[in-house]
Design a protein around this motif. Structure first.
Motif, PDB file in Angstrom:
ATOM      1  N   TRP A  85      47.042  43.898  55.413  1.00 25.50           N
ATOM      2  CA  TRP A  85      47.276  45.219  55.999  1.00 25.50           C
ATOM      3  C   TRP A  85      46.376  45.420  57.200  1.00 25.50           C
ATOM      4  CZ3 TRP A  85      43.892  49.326  56.462  1.00 25.50           C
ATOM      5  CH2 TRP A  85      42.752  49.305  55.672  1.00 25.50           C
ATOM      6  N   VAL A  86      46.975  46.072  58.183  1.00 21.61           N
ATOM      7  CA  VAL A  86      46.294  46.355  59.437  1.00 21.61           C
ATOM      8  C   VAL A  86      46.523  47.812  59.771  1.00 21.61           C
ATOM      9  CG1 VAL A  86      46.231  45.817  61.903  1.00 21.61           C
ATOM     10  CG2 VAL A  86      46.668  44.003  60.255  1.00 21.61           C
ATOM     11  N   GLN A  87      45.455  48.498  60.156  1.00 18.54           N
ATOM     12  CA  GLN A  87      45.589  49.877  60.617  1.00 18.54           C
ATOM     13  C   GLN A  87      45.768  49.832  62.127  1.00 18.54           C
ATOM     14  OE1 GLN A  87      45.591  52.950  58.838  1.00 18.54           O
ATOM     15  NE2 GLN A  87      46.342  53.577  60.832  1.00 18.54           N
ATOM     16  N   THR A  88      46.973  50.084  62.590  1.00 18.90           N
ATOM     17  CA  THR A  88      47.206  50.151  64.026  1.00 18.90           C
ATOM     18  C   THR A  88      46.845  51.552  64.490  1.00 18.90           C
ATOM     19  OG1 THR A  88      49.520  50.805  63.825  1.00 18.90           O
ATOM     20  CG2 THR A  88      49.043  48.439  63.870  1.00 18.90           C
ATOM     21  N   ARG A  89      47.094  51.829  65.713  1.00 19.32           N
ATOM     22  CA  ARG A  89      46.689  53.132  66.240  1.00 19.32           C
ATOM     23  C   ARG A  89      47.407  54.285  65.556  1.00 19.32           C
ATOM     24  NH1 ARG A  89      47.139  55.518  72.185  1.00 19.32           N
ATOM     25  NH2 ARG A  89      45.657  57.192  71.899  1.00 19.32           N
ATOM     26  N   ARG A  90      48.645  54.086  65.235  1.00 24.33           N
ATOM     27  CA  ARG A  90      49.430  55.199  64.697  1.00 24.33           C
ATOM     28  C   ARG A  90      49.898  55.031  63.261  1.00 24.33           C
ATOM     29  NH1 ARG A  90      51.041  55.164  70.216  1.00 24.33           N
ATOM     30  NH2 ARG A  90      50.472  57.139  71.161  1.00 24.33           N
ATOM     31  N   ALA A 145      45.785  30.662  47.745  1.00 22.60           N
ATOM     32  CA  ALA A 145      45.979  31.594  46.622  1.00 22.60           C
ATOM     33  C   ALA A 145      47.085  31.097  45.699  1.00 22.60           C
ATOM     34  CB  ALA A 145      46.302  32.982  47.154  1.00 22.60           C
ATOM     35  N   LEU A 146      48.133  30.491  46.268  1.00 17.05           N
ATOM     36  CA  LEU A 146      49.201  29.933  45.447  1.00 17.05           C
ATOM     37  C   LEU A 146      48.662  28.802  44.578  1.00 17.05           C
ATOM     38  CD1 LEU A 146      52.196  29.695  44.671  1.00 17.05           C
ATOM     39  CD2 LEU A 146      52.498  28.219  46.667  1.00 17.05           C
ATOM     40  N   ALA A 147      47.815  27.963  45.151  1.00 14.30           N
ATOM     41  CA  ALA A 147      47.273  26.827  44.419  1.00 14.30           C
ATOM     42  C   ALA A 147      46.279  27.248  43.338  1.00 14.30           C
ATOM     43  CB  ALA A 147      46.599  25.855  45.383  1.00 14.30           C
ATOM     44  N   THR A 148      45.519  28.313  43.587  1.00 14.64           N
ATOM     45  CA  THR A 148      44.478  28.717  42.635  1.00 14.64           C
ATOM     46  C   THR A 148      44.924  29.789  41.651  1.00 14.64           C
ATOM     47  OG1 THR A 148      43.604  30.376  44.156  1.00 14.64           O
ATOM     48  CG2 THR A 148      42.643  28.159  44.260  1.00 14.64           C
ATOM     49  N   GLY A 149      46.075  30.413  41.898  1.00 13.54           N
ATOM     50  CA  GLY A 149      46.538  31.469  41.013  1.00 13.54           C
ATOM     51  C   GLY A 149      45.953  32.830  41.324  1.00 13.54           C
ATOM     52  N   ALA A 150      45.306  32.961  42.461  1.00 19.08           N
ATOM     53  CA  ALA A 150      44.681  34.229  42.844  1.00 19.08           C
ATOM     54  C   ALA A 150      45.617  35.028  43.748  1.00 19.08           C
ATOM     55  CB  ALA A 150      43.374  33.953  43.581  1.00 19.08           C
ATOM     56  N   THR A 151      45.198  36.238  44.082  1.00 16.53           N
ATOM     57  CA  THR A 151      45.883  37.067  45.067  1.00 16.53           C
ATOM     58  C   THR A 151      44.860  37.429  46.135  1.00 16.53           C
ATOM     59  OG1 THR A 151      47.359  38.000  43.404  1.00 16.53           O
ATOM     60  CG2 THR A 151      47.161  39.189  45.487  1.00 16.53           C
ATOM     61  N   ALA A 152      45.161  37.060  47.364  1.00 17.91           N
ATOM     62  CA  ALA A 152      44.252  37.322  48.477  1.00 17.91           C
ATOM     63  C   ALA A 152      44.627  38.639  49.141  1.00 17.91           C
ATOM     64  CB  ALA A 152      44.328  36.193  49.498  1.00 17.91           C
ATOM     65  N   CYS A 153      43.647  39.239  49.784  1.00 19.06           N
ATOM     66  CA  CYS A 153      43.877  40.488  50.504  1.00 19.06           C
ATOM     67  C   CYS A 153      43.240  40.386  51.879  1.00 19.06           C
ATOM     68  CB  CYS A 153      43.296  41.669  49.737  1.00 19.06           C
ATOM     69  SG  CYS A 153      43.534  43.236  50.585  1.00 19.06           S
ATOM     70  N   PHE A 154      44.032  40.649  52.907  1.00 21.52           N
ATOM     71  CA  PHE A 154      43.527  40.711  54.270  1.00 21.52           C
ATOM     72  C   PHE A 154      43.419  42.178  54.640  1.00 21.52           C
ATOM     73  CE2 PHE A 154      45.575  36.622  54.224  1.00 21.52           C
ATOM     74  CZ  PHE A 154      44.747  35.825  54.993  1.00 21.52           C
ATOM     75  N   GLU A 155      42.267  42.570  55.105  1.00 19.58           N
ATOM     76  CA  GLU A 155      42.075  43.942  55.573  1.00 19.58           C
ATOM     77  C   GLU A 155      41.635  43.859  57.025  1.00 19.58           C
ATOM     78  OE1 GLU A 155      39.210  47.753  54.636  1.00 19.58           O
ATOM     79  OE2 GLU A 155      39.555  46.269  53.075  1.00 19.58           O
ATOM     80  N   ASP A 156      42.551  44.187  57.931  1.00 16.52           N
ATOM     81  CA  ASP A 156      42.299  44.087  59.368  1.00 16.52           C
ATOM     82  C   ASP A 156      41.788  42.701  59.755  1.00 16.52           C
ATOM     83  OD1 ASP A 156      43.144  46.647  60.202  1.00 16.52           O
ATOM     84  OD2 ASP A 156      41.277  47.520  59.483  1.00 16.52           O
ATOM     85  N   GLY A 157      42.416  41.664  59.191  1.00 16.87           N
ATOM     86  CA  GLY A 157      42.075  40.298  59.539  1.00 16.87           C
ATOM     87  C   GLY A 157      40.945  39.679  58.754  1.00 16.87           C
ATOM     88  N   VAL A 158      40.292  40.430  57.881  1.00 15.38           N
ATOM     89  CA  VAL A 158      39.179  39.928  57.076  1.00 15.38           C
ATOM     90  C   VAL A 158      39.673  39.716  55.649  1.00 15.38           C
ATOM     91  CG1 VAL A 158      36.871  40.447  56.199  1.00 15.38           C
ATOM     92  CG2 VAL A 158      37.519  41.155  58.509  1.00 15.38           C
ATOM     93  N   VAL A 159      39.384  38.544  55.081  1.00 15.94           N
ATOM     94  CA  VAL A 159      39.821  38.240  53.718  1.00 15.94           C
ATOM     95  C   VAL A 159      38.907  38.948  52.730  1.00 15.94           C
ATOM     96  CG1 VAL A 159      40.261  36.423  52.042  1.00 15.94           C
ATOM     97  CG2 VAL A 159      40.684  36.006  54.460  1.00 15.94           C
ATOM     98  N   ARG A 160      39.520  39.660  51.790  1.00 12.50           N
ATOM     99  CA  ARG A 160      38.785  40.379  50.735  1.00 12.50           C
ATOM    100  C   ARG A 160      39.074  39.713  49.400  1.00 12.50           C
ATOM    101  NH1 ARG A 160      35.441  44.238  52.934  1.00 12.50           N
ATOM    102  NH2 ARG A 160      36.475  45.227  54.680  1.00 12.50           N
TER     103      ARG A 160
END
Length: 169
Positions: A85-90, A145-160
């Motif tokens: 997810w990315v927060q754009t201007r609007r 994430a597919l290989a490890t069974g995890a779920t990754a989250c990108f927040e404005d380009g940063v992996v959480r």
């Protein structure tokens, strides 16, 4: 002799326009083919992962099945491997990356993309990474994430490490 008061021009502040419009929510499909290839769509020379919109009341899995139609029924979506997810201007732009079970090249030829102008292709993953620099990080983390069974989250380009609760659905 009196001097005129000097005025300092007011500095303009650019306030972010956070979420004043509803978010754009989509789904992207990661369909592996064998150990070293993935399924992409070729839309007039532009290679990309198959993508589509997520409508109100729909789950990412339901939207994923609308992106690639499979008359033979061989496409099986396994789970969500990433949320970007990315927060754009609007508005906020949210993309759910759904992983499918590995398919064969023959099975991929039967898939139909939602846009009739595009063709579904199978290419080596490394070749696609070289041609798609803007989505390289998302694809690499999604594959991990597919290989490890995890779920990754990108927040404005940063992996959480944790998916925020408002994006978990």
């Amino acid at each position: 002799m009196p001097t005129a008061p000097t005025t300092v021009p007011a500095q303009r502040r650019h306030a972010p326009y956070e979420n004043w419009r509803p978010p754009v929510v989509g789904v992207s499909l990661l369909v592996p083919v064998g150990a070293d290839c993935i399924t992409v769509v070729d839309l007039r020379g532009m290679l990309m992962l198959p993508v589509g919109g997520l409508h109100d009341g729909q789950t990412p899995e339901e939207a994923g099945y609308r992106v690639l139609a499979d008359p033979s029924g061989g496409l099986r979506l396994l789970r969500r491997v990433a949320v970007d997810w990315v927060q754009t201007r609007r508005r906020k732009v949210i993309t759910h990356v759904m992983a499918a079970a590995p398919m064969t090249r023959e099975a991929v030829t039967g898939l139909v993309y939602r846009d009739p102008r595009a063709t579904v292709r199978v290419i080596p993953t490394l070749q696609f990474l070289d041609q798609w620099p803007t989505g390289r990080a998302r694809l690499l983390v999604s594959l991990q994430a597919l290989a490890t069974g995890a779920t990754a989250c990108f927040e404005d380009g940063v992996v959480r490490t944790q998916v925020p609760s408002d994006l978990a659905a």
